[in-house]
Write a protein that holds these residues in place. Structure first.
Motif, PDB file in Angstrom:
ATOM      1  N   UNK A 132     -20.333  -4.574 -22.675  1.00  0.00           N
ATOM      2  CA  UNK A 132     -21.577  -4.771 -21.937  1.00  0.00           C
ATOM      3  C   UNK A 132     -22.820  -4.508 -22.792  1.00  0.00           C
ATOM      4  N   UNK A 133     -22.750  -4.982 -24.029  1.00  0.00           N
ATOM      5  CA  UNK A 133     -23.894  -5.066 -24.935  1.00  0.00           C
ATOM      6  C   UNK A 133     -24.045  -6.544 -25.285  1.00  0.00           C
ATOM      7  N   UNK A 134     -25.252  -7.012 -25.509  1.00  0.00           N
ATOM      8  CA  UNK A 134     -25.447  -8.430 -25.853  1.00  0.00           C
ATOM      9  C   UNK A 134     -25.180  -8.704 -27.335  1.00  0.00           C
ATOM     10  N   UNK A 135     -23.985  -8.396 -27.815  1.00  0.00           N
ATOM     11  CA  UNK A 135     -23.636  -8.552 -29.232  1.00  0.00           C
ATOM     12  C   UNK A 135     -23.787  -9.999 -29.684  1.00  0.00           C
ATOM     13  N   UNK A 136     -24.314 -10.161 -30.908  1.00  0.00           N
ATOM     14  CA  UNK A 136     -24.462 -11.528 -31.414  1.00  0.00           C
ATOM     15  C   UNK A 136     -23.095 -12.088 -31.836  1.00  0.00           C
ATOM     16  N   UNK A 137     -23.032 -13.397 -31.918  1.00  0.00           N
ATOM     17  CA  UNK A 137     -21.775 -14.084 -32.226  1.00  0.00           C
ATOM     18  C   UNK A 137     -21.232 -13.696 -33.596  1.00  0.00           C
ATOM     19  N   UNK A 138     -22.126 -13.412 -34.550  1.00  0.00           N
ATOM     20  CA  UNK A 138     -21.700 -13.045 -35.907  1.00  0.00           C
ATOM     21  C   UNK A 138     -20.844 -11.771 -35.888  1.00  0.00           C
TER      22      UNK A 138
END
Length: 184
Positions: A153-159
């Motif tokens: 539930x963190x908006x982690x980037x795709x990288x």
């Protein structure tokens, strides 16, 4: 209002006294409506700070912790700070060389607290439900004791999602990409 404040202060005092009198290795100040760590506690605990291995400050209203907190309780093995308003940690968190577990879930971190990557004994990091987009994967991969990091539930980037799995030797919990919103 004043009565509630008085009750909160009395509750903190009671919990601190219990720790000192019992010689406990735990200080539990969860749900005490603290907006900062009370300065007076340092004086009361000065003779037992080396014995305290677990501090719980969960579900308060903390916006920050001071460098004095980190350097005073340098023998900590567990630190529970979930459910506050923290967005960063002081650099002195690096003095917590014995810290094995830290819970920073449900706070307001936008940046991963990179000072944690310098802690040699750290095994578990919980950063669930923050606003973290990027993670220092290489630094985490180099941590000798790290076994688990929770970033759900963190908006982690795709990288991060692509780079992390092949580099890490620990459990990295992430939400599926389509589950970026907070949990129900």
């Amino acid at each position: 209002m004043l009565r509630k404040m008085g009750e909160a202060v009395a509750r903190v005092a009671r919990k601190v006294n219990e720790t000192v009198e019992s010689g406990s290795d735990t200080l539990d100040l969860a749900e005490c409506k603290l907006v900062s760590f009370p300065i007076g506690i340092y004086k009361v605990l000065r003779n037992v700070t080396d014995q305290i291995h677990l501090i719980t400050l969960a579900n308060n209203e903390l916006k920050s912790l001071t460098s004095k907190f980190m350097t005073t309780f340098c023998q900590l093995q567990e630190l529970h700070l979930e459910g506050n308003f923290l967005h960063s940690l002081p650099n002195e968190v690096s003095t917590l060389q014995h810290l094995k577990a830290i819970d920073l879930s449900r706070n307001q971190f936008h940046d991963f607290p990179e000072q944690l990557t310098t802690l040699p004994a750290l095994e578990t990091i919980n950063l669930e439900e923050n606003e973290i987009v990027d993670v220092p994967v290489e630094k985490l991969a180099a941590m000798p004791a790290l076994r688990s990091i929770n970033l759900r539930f963190n908006p982690l980037n795709a990288e991060v999602r692509v780079i992390a799995p092949p580099l890490i030797k620990f459990d990295m919990l992430m939400s599926p990409e389509d589950a970026r919103a907070s949990p129900p």
